[in-house]
Write a protein that holds these residues in place. Structure first.
Motif, short mmCIF file in Angstrom:
data_model
loop_
_atom_site.label_atom_id
_atom_site.label_comp_id
_atom_site.label_asym_id
_atom_site.label_seq_id
_atom_site.Cartn_x
_atom_site.Cartn_y
_atom_site.Cartn_z
N SER A 1 0.86 -1.31 0.06
CA SER A 1 0.15 0.07 0.06
C SER A 1 0.90 1.26 -0.18
O SER A 1 1.68 1.50 0.85
CB SER A 1 -0.91 0.20 1.18
OG SER A 1 -1.58 1.23 1.25
N GLN B 1 0.05 3.66 1.19
CA GLN B 1 -0.02 4.34 2.69
C GLN B 1 1.08 4.35 3.40
O GLN B 1 1.12 5.25 4.09
CB GLN B 1 -1.37 3.67 3.06
CG GLN B 1 -1.91 4.40 4.42
CD GLN B 1 -2.36 5.78 3.76
OE1 GLN B 1 -2.99 5.81 2.88
NE2 GLN B 1 -2.51 6.76 5.02
N ILE B 2 1.95 3.53 3.15
CA ILE B 2 3.07 3.19 4.12
C ILE B 2 4.23 4.43 3.70
O ILE B 2 4.85 4.77 4.62
CB ILE B 2 3.90 1.92 3.85
CG1 ILE B 2 4.44 1.67 2.46
CG2 ILE B 2 2.97 0.71 4.30
CD1 ILE B 2 5.38 0.56 2.46
N ALA C 1 3.13 7.58 3.35
CA ALA C 1 2.32 8.74 3.47
C ALA C 1 2.91 9.65 4.44
O ALA C 1 3.28 10.73 4.33
CB ALA C 1 0.81 8.49 3.84
N ARG D 1 4.47 13.16 3.37
CA ARG D 1 3.69 14.58 4.03
C ARG D 1 4.90 15.46 4.66
O ARG D 1 4.97 16.63 4.57
CB ARG D 1 2.77 14.27 5.05
CG ARG D 1 1.44 13.96 4.74
CD ARG D 1 0.32 14.05 5.65
NE ARG D 1 0.70 13.29 6.55
CZ ARG D 1 0.09 11.89 6.81
NH1 ARG D 1 -0.81 11.33 5.96
NH2 ARG D 1 0.38 11.07 7.76
N ARG E 1 0.16 -6.05 5.63
CA ARG E 1 0.06 -4.66 5.88
C ARG E 1 -0.88 -3.90 5.00
O ARG E 1 -1.35 -2.73 5.29
CB ARG E 1 1.34 -3.84 5.97
CG ARG E 1 2.26 -4.44 7.15
CD ARG E 1 3.24 -3.20 7.47
NE ARG E 1 4.23 -3.65 8.20
CZ ARG E 1 4.91 -2.94 8.97
NH1 ARG E 1 5.12 -1.76 8.91
NH2 ARG E 1 5.67 -3.70 9.86
N TYR E 2 -1.15 -4.47 3.86
CA TYR E 2 -2.06 -3.80 2.96
C TYR E 2 -3.49 -3.37 3.61
O TYR E 2 -4.31 -2.60 3.08
CB TYR E 2 -2.34 -4.56 1.60
CG TYR E 2 -2.63 -3.66 0.36
CD1 TYR E 2 -1.65 -3.09 -0.59
CD2 TYR E 2 -4.14 -3.22 0.33
CE1 TYR E 2 -2.26 -2.48 -1.54
CE2 TYR E 2 -4.44 -2.59 -0.65
CZ TYR E 2 -3.37 -2.06 -1.71
OH TYR E 2 -4.10 -1.36 -2.89
N SER F 1 4.33 1.05 12.79
CA SER F 1 3.58 1.86 11.70
C SER F 1 2.81 0.94 10.71
O SER F 1 2.60 1.22 9.68
CB SER F 1 4.47 2.74 11.01
OG SER F 1 5.42 2.30 10.36
N PRO G 1 -0.50 -0.37 9.18
CA PRO G 1 -1.70 0.67 9.16
C PRO G 1 -2.83 -0.12 9.93
O PRO G 1 -2.84 -1.12 10.11
CB PRO G 1 -1.82 0.63 7.53
CG PRO G 1 -1.10 -0.63 7.12
CD PRO G 1 0.07 -0.93 8.14
#
Lengths: 217, 337
Positions: B142, B144-145, B147, B151, B285-286, B335, B337
């Motif tokens: 993902s 997302q990892i 992000a 950021r 983790r996805y 971390s 998700p």
């Protein structure tokens, strides 16, 4: 009790560990012979700028810190080292005094990954722990050296895997060093010792900060 | 790993702090390099060594560096003391790099890369400017990892520009080596090229995705044999590590799974599982997705290694250098998700 009193207790407890003592003596001899530490930053030198990640995943720029005032920089080897742990705790205890004297405190380690957050959590630190990734800031301060093979072997026998902690297999660790830098980026106090069991007293750090303050009055 | 490290060490150690001409141009005005300062010799040591490695001739190397041959020889001897052994075999008519010399050469050549990156980085972050970042991420991970790191860069660099490519790890590796990507998050890179810097990020288990209410969803972990009678959904992308794990474990267990459906990506895969078309393997983790249960595959070998990679020896722009530091300093254990 001074930090030195606490460190001497750790030294006394380690005295019976023959392999560790042998590696320690060998390390001191080698560092002394190579004059390691001779090229470390000294009072009056300009501090090199750094940009390093902290345990919370933010980038910390020395420029931003200096814009807010004086800076205390503690180089430590990692929370695998009992002398480092004691020093980190002593600095935490002195943090109110450091801040009252106009200082900000950061501690730099070549450790990466979860070791940063672990250090902060386990030692209950409220100041920033920065990852000096690949030791580049330590190198610029002249406090980084390659741990001799015999010393690395002793560490490995204790389950301390520097390559895993650092994310590189260079085996470089800093000499314990504490710097006080004024807001112009000039070093005003430097403690560097080839003997990793000797550390700057927080009281001396606070005194150096007060001196900067009184000089600028 | 960290090919630039040793090289950087020599270059950086060569300059007393505050006099580092590459990373601290503004500091030079305070003191300025002193040619008589013995400490500054170490920069020359590296430069002399690189010239020697190129020419394999002390006379020509000294000429190229514009120094006397004895000076060059002394500098190399000091560098050899630092590195812990001879870098060159010196014979009357033949100079050759030793094994140590050959091992050190790429590190030393990469030093300029690291030093230049440090210089540009401090200046760029002061100006809040930086180069576009071209990242690749394995399609079964993902994005997302990334992000939190992305950021942070966005908050520090006004002109921050991200290109994100999703593909299989072997594809990403090829694109990175070809210069189309700066860095990539890879899964189990097999036989990675030598010119690759890699950093371990985390390990994760393989999970079986099944619709909620499916009998396997009641298990704490799914044995591979339980997949023998199931319809399975696989990814169209060839060389996906999850499919390789599935085939390897199936062969070991003596089962022949029915690879009935194919899909293009993780989203489609999950929709098909939720629709009851079959089960699928995924990374832990996805995340599962609506209507889907994820149960770990009960096999010790069903573990994937996630690594961060960049091409060794290639110059790092300020944004890429910061990205790599942030990724390496991150606590990947916590971390999830």
């Amino acid at each position: 009790m001074s930090l030195e009193d606490e460190l001497s207790q750790i030294r006394a407890a380690a005295r019976n560990d023959a392999p560790l003592q042998a590696a320690y003596q060998d390390l001191l001899l080698r560092l002394d012979r190579a004059e390691t530490g001779e090229r470390a930053l000294k009072p009056g030198d300009a501090m090199p700028a750094f940009l390093l990640p902290d345990a919370e995943g933010q980038l910390i720029a020395s420029d931003d810190l200096l814009a807010r005032g004086s800076l205390v920089i503690n180089f430590f080897r990692g929370n695998w080292c009992p002398y480092c742990r004691q020093t980190l705790k002593a600095l935490e205890a002195a943090l109110p005094e450091i801040e009252a004297a106009g200082g900000q405190l950061v501690a730099l380690t070549p450790d990466t990954g979860h070791h940063l957050a672990d250090t902060k959590r386990v030692q209950r630190l409220s100041y920033e722990i920065l990852s000096d990734v690949d030791g580049t800031v330590g190198l610029q301060f002249g406090v980084l050296f390659r741990a001799p093979a015999a010393y690395r072997e002793v560490l490995a026998s204790y389950g301390i895997d520097l390559a895993e902690r650092h994310g590189n297999d260079g085996g470089f660790i800093p000499l314990p060093a504490t710097y006080v830098v004024d807001h112009e980026g000039i070093v005003r106090y430097a403690f560097v010792d080839i003997d990793f069991t000797r550390r700057a007293e927080p009281a001396a750090v606070v005194a150096a900060l007060k001196q900067i303050h009184s000089d600028s009055d | 790993m960290a090919a630039a490290f040793l090289l950087a060490a020599f270059l950086l150690a060569a300059f007393p702090p505050g006099r580092f001409p590459l990373s601290l141009p503004e500091a030079a005005g305070r003191g300025g390099p002193d040619p008589e300062d013995g400490k500054a010799m170490e920069l020359f040591q590296v430069r002399y060594f690189l010239a020697l490695a190129r020419t394999l001739n002390f006379t020509r190397a000294a000429e190229a560096c514009n120094v006397s041959q004895p000076a060059l020889t002394r500098a190399i001897q000091r560098l050899e003391e630092e590195l812990g052994g001879p870098l060159l075999h010196r014979e009357r008519n033949l100079t050759q790099l030793t094994e140590l010399g050959r091992a050190m050469l790429p590190h030393l050549e990469a030093a300029h890369t690291a030093a230049e990156a440090a210089a540009a980085q401090a200046a760029a972050f002061r100006r809040r400017e930086g180069e576009p970042l071209r990242l690749g991420i394995d399609g079964t991970l993902s994005a997302q990892i990334l992000a939190p790191v992305v950021r942070e860069l966005q908050s520090r660099i006004e002109s921050f520009e991200l290109g994100l490519t999703e593909a299989t790890s072997p594809d990403l590796l090829e694109r990175m080596m070809a210069g189309a990507l700066d860095s990539a998050i890879l899964v189990d890179a097999e036989k990675p090229p030598e010119r690759l810097d890699r950093w371990h990020l985390f390990r994760e288990r393989c999970v079986v995705l099944c619709p909620e209410g499916h009998p396997l969803a009641a298990l704490e972990a799914v044995p591979i044999e339980a997949l023998a009678k199931e319809n399975l959904i696989v990814r169209e992308a060839p060389r996906c590590d999850l499919d390789r794990i599935l085939m390897r474990l199936s062969a070991a267990a003596g089962i022949d799974p029915k690879l009935r459906h194919r899909c293009a990506g993780e989203d489609q895969l999950r929709r098909m599982v939720a629709a009851g078309l079959g089960l699928a393997l995924a990374g832990e983790r996805y995340g599962a997705g609506p209507g889907i249960a994820a149960r770990p595959l009960a096999a010790p070998a069903a573990i994937r290694q996630i690594t961060l990679a960049a091409v060794a020896g290639r110059p790092h722009g300020p944004v890429l250098a910061a990205f790599l530091k942030l990724m390496r300093a991150r606590d990947w254990q916590l971390s999830k998700p």
